[in-house]
Write an enzyme that holds these catalytic residues in place. Structure first.
Site, PDB file in Angstrom:
ATOM      1  N   LYS A 160      -2.967  16.008 144.759  1.00 10.45           N
ATOM      2  CA  LYS A 160      -3.753  15.379 143.859  1.00 10.45           C
ATOM      3  C   LYS A 160      -4.953  16.483 143.741  1.00 10.45           C
ATOM      4  CE  LYS A 160      -3.679  10.498 144.548  1.00 10.45           C
ATOM      5  NZ  LYS A 160      -3.372   9.911 143.358  1.00 10.45           N
ATOM      6  N   ARG A 215       0.000  -0.403 135.507  1.00  8.52           N
ATOM      7  CA  ARG A 215      -0.530   0.136 136.921  1.00  8.52           C
ATOM      8  C   ARG A 215      -1.829   0.975 136.680  1.00  8.52           C
ATOM      9  NH1 ARG A 215       1.678   5.455 138.475  1.00  8.52           N
ATOM     10  NH2 ARG A 215       1.236   4.909 140.593  1.00  8.52           N
TER      11      ARG A 215
END
Lengths: 313, 316
Positions: free
Chosen positions: B292, B198
């Protein structure tokens, strides 16, 4: 993801009167490594058959070794291997999978085997001995002559092994006793015929033995349907209807009509072939889904619909 | 354009989505050697030398899997890049030759007296990936060893020995609909021989690969410095190509992380990437942007991207 390897039968040896040891190898390719408790799938004319590997994973010399007990004539897998396969023959073998791994965090491993159920433990004991971990074996068979790997076990693990050759009642009483008074961190492994496993599992429940410390490998799927019935299937997304005949699995039937459901184990263990149920009653035969999950999902490799079912495919 | 070639651009949709985006890899490879090999290996070794406690951790239970990983990776390096690496194994005796760095490692498999470092620490000095061992235990997956030089704002020392779900607890929305449970079950079902990959992305301000939690005070402050004018230089799209592999012999899970950085000035050269990146930043939910570390400069970043998309339209 298992893939097929073309191997050669290097050796066939008699383990007992009814059990043979087969050694497969290849001159061309390095065989993928495997872990204790792993099995290979043999592609035979009558279908695929799975057998535990008995080699030591840490000392594998480009060979896979299995032991097969003859329980059928040559129309069945074991009879075919015994009667129709010879040294030098080629055979298609899927790369190893493992649904029965060792729990290496265990402080102590206790193995309970009956009959040909000994095979995964032969590999596990060799591995544990090599890495220097603590284990013991309790092994029931009808007699020394019928007891596969008896000499091998006596030679390599004499102080760790107990054999049970006595009458059934006495055997059961002694095996139950061996399950009792275990220290914390002991992991229990069971492999043998369903009746043997059920007796020990039931006793472990009576003892309140924590379930996550008990591991079992069954020769057969958890629930075996004696008399599979045909059933109808509606796929609600692709809008297809078809029948699954009594001799067919739902997974096979889906593949036949071009619905590419992924799968791995084909014995209700790995959960790969799971599909959603829209409507209808299902006979669950897997050992993977939780009770809550079984309300809305099924494993197509072993479970069957009753009458008419609708699937979210 | 060379920076763009081979960069694992992570966005497949023009909108941010939350999913288990793992795909099976064929052929099943756990690592990749890129043109940055020498530079990155130099940095990895420098970090291990100076901050060993921060970059390498292991529990005793992981030792068998460490050996298995060392064999696996030396084998893979040699079989995929025969001109750069050689590996021979005769019985237990092993010889690995790294022709790029003009080095060799001779050791006996599973004999700790023949190596100076732990196996994972040793093999980790020959690959660009960070390496993590997740032990598959009867009660879950546990982080039992790791060589981690390029973490994106996390700490190996903090998560060592922790259970998979606890490690991911702080990711926003990860508990919704039992998402993290499903991912854990997915990982625990991976069978030997299969590699699942991924891509995970975030943004680093400056081109720093090593951004551990421990040095946040050094690199985190640059987030305040982003303007619409300097975003192209400062901002780097950071992509982690993460791979999961079930170790056949010991049944634990190897998790490899290969980190790639692409400067925004390079990224915007590719019009489709510019547009896709813009849409994803724009539709990013606030709590994910916060997680993030993008919230501080999201407005400036979006304006920079809009300006360039506008320029692109005028240029046609």
């Amino acid at each position: 993801m298992a893939y097929a390897l073309q191997l050669t039968v290097k050796k066939i040896e008699n383990e007992t009167d009814t059990i043979k040891r087969f050694t497969f190898t290849s001159d061309e390719i390095p065989l993928p490594s495997f872990g204790a408790g792993a099995h290979v799938t043999l592609h035979l004319p009558m279908g695929r058959r799975q057998y535990s590997l008995v080699n030591n994973p840490l000392e594998m010399k480009n060979e896979y070794v299995i032991a097969v007990k003859k329980i059928s004539d040559h129309n069945g897998g074991s009879g075919y291997l015994h009667e129709c396969i010879g040294q030098g023959d080629n055979i298609s073998v899927s790369s190893p999978d493992n649904f029965f791994p060792l729990r290496t965090e265990a402080k102590h491993h206790v193995f309970f085997a009956a009959g040909i159920g000994i095979t995964p433990f032969v590999s596990m004991m060799a591995y544990l001995k090599t890495i220097g971990r603590s284990f013991e074996l309790h092994y029931a068979a009808s007699g020394e002559r019928e007891c596969a790997f008896h000499g091998h076990i006596q030679t390599h693990f004499p102080s760790k092994s107990t054999f049970y050759f006595m009458k059934r009642e006495e055997k059961i009483a002694k095996l139950k006793k061996a399950l009792q008074n275990r220290t914390m961190g002991t992991h229990i492994y069971l492999c043998g015929p369903p009746a043997f496993m059920d007796i020990l599992l039931e006793h472990s429940h009576e003892l309140r033995y924590p379930e996550k410390f008990i591991h079992e490998e069954r020769f057969q799927p958890e629930v075996r349907i004696e008399n599979p019935q045909p059933f109808f299937v509606n796929l609600v997304k692709t809008k297809k209807t078809f029948m699954v005949s009594s001799g067919q699995t739902l997974l096979n039937a889906l593949h036949e009509i071009g619905i590419d459901v992924p799968y791995t184990c084909r014995m209700g263990v790995c959960g790969t072939c799971e599909v959603g149920i829209e409507e209808g009653d299902v006979l669950h035969c897997d050992s993977f889904l939780t009770e809550e999950e079984k309300v809305g999902k099924m494993l197509t490799c072993v479970s069957r619909g009753i009458g008419h079912i609708k699937l979210r495919l | 354009m060379s920076r763009l070639n081979g960069f694992p651009f992570p966005f497949t949709k023009d909108q941010y989505t939350y999913s288990n985006n793992s795909v099976p890899l064929d052929p099943a490879k756990t690592i990749t050697v890129t043109a940055d090999y020498k530079n990155e290996l130099e940095l990895i070794r420098k970090l291990l030398q100076k901050h060993h406690q921060r970059c390498f951790r292991s529990l005793p239970l992981s030792i068998e899997s460490q050996w298995e990983i060392m064999l696996l990776l030396f084998n893979e390096l040699a079989s995929c890049n025969p001109e750069s690496f050689t590996f021979q194994k005769m019985g237990g005796e092993c010889l690995f030759q790294n022709h790029l760095l003009a080095e060799e490692e001779a050791f006996v498999f599973r004999d700790v007296s023949t190596i100076d470092l732990e196996p994972l620490d040793l093999v980790g000095r020959h690959v660009q990936e960070d390496l993590i061992i997740m032990g598959d235990r009867h009660d879950g997956l546990f982080l039992e060893a790791g060589q981690l030089c390029f973490p994106s704002n996390w700490s190996l020392a903090f998560v060592q020995g922790m259970e998979f779900k606890s490690i991911h607890n702080q990711v926003p929305g990860i508990q919704n609909d039992g998402f993290i449970d499903k991912v854990e079950r997915f990982i625990s079902k991976i069978q030997p021989g299969a590699v699942w990959e991924r891509k995970n992305w975030s943004i680093t301000v400056t081109n720093k690969l090593d951004t551990p939690l421990e040095t946040y005070s050094v690199w985190g402050k640059h987030r305040q410095e982003v303007t619409c004018e300097n975003a192209g230089d400062l901002i780097h799209l950071r992509v982690e190509v993460q791979r999961l592999f079930r170790l056949p012999m010991n049944h634990d899970v190897l998790f490899t992380i290969h980190t790639y950085l692409l400067q925004l000035n390079d990224l915007i050269q590719q019009e489709s990437w510019l547009k896709s990146f813009y849409q994803n930043i724009k539709t990013l939910p606030e709590e994910i942007a916060e997680y993030k570390g993008i919230s501080t400069y999201r407005t400036e970043l979006l304006r920079f991207l809009e300006n360039h998309m506008e320029k692109g339209r005028r240029g046609r």
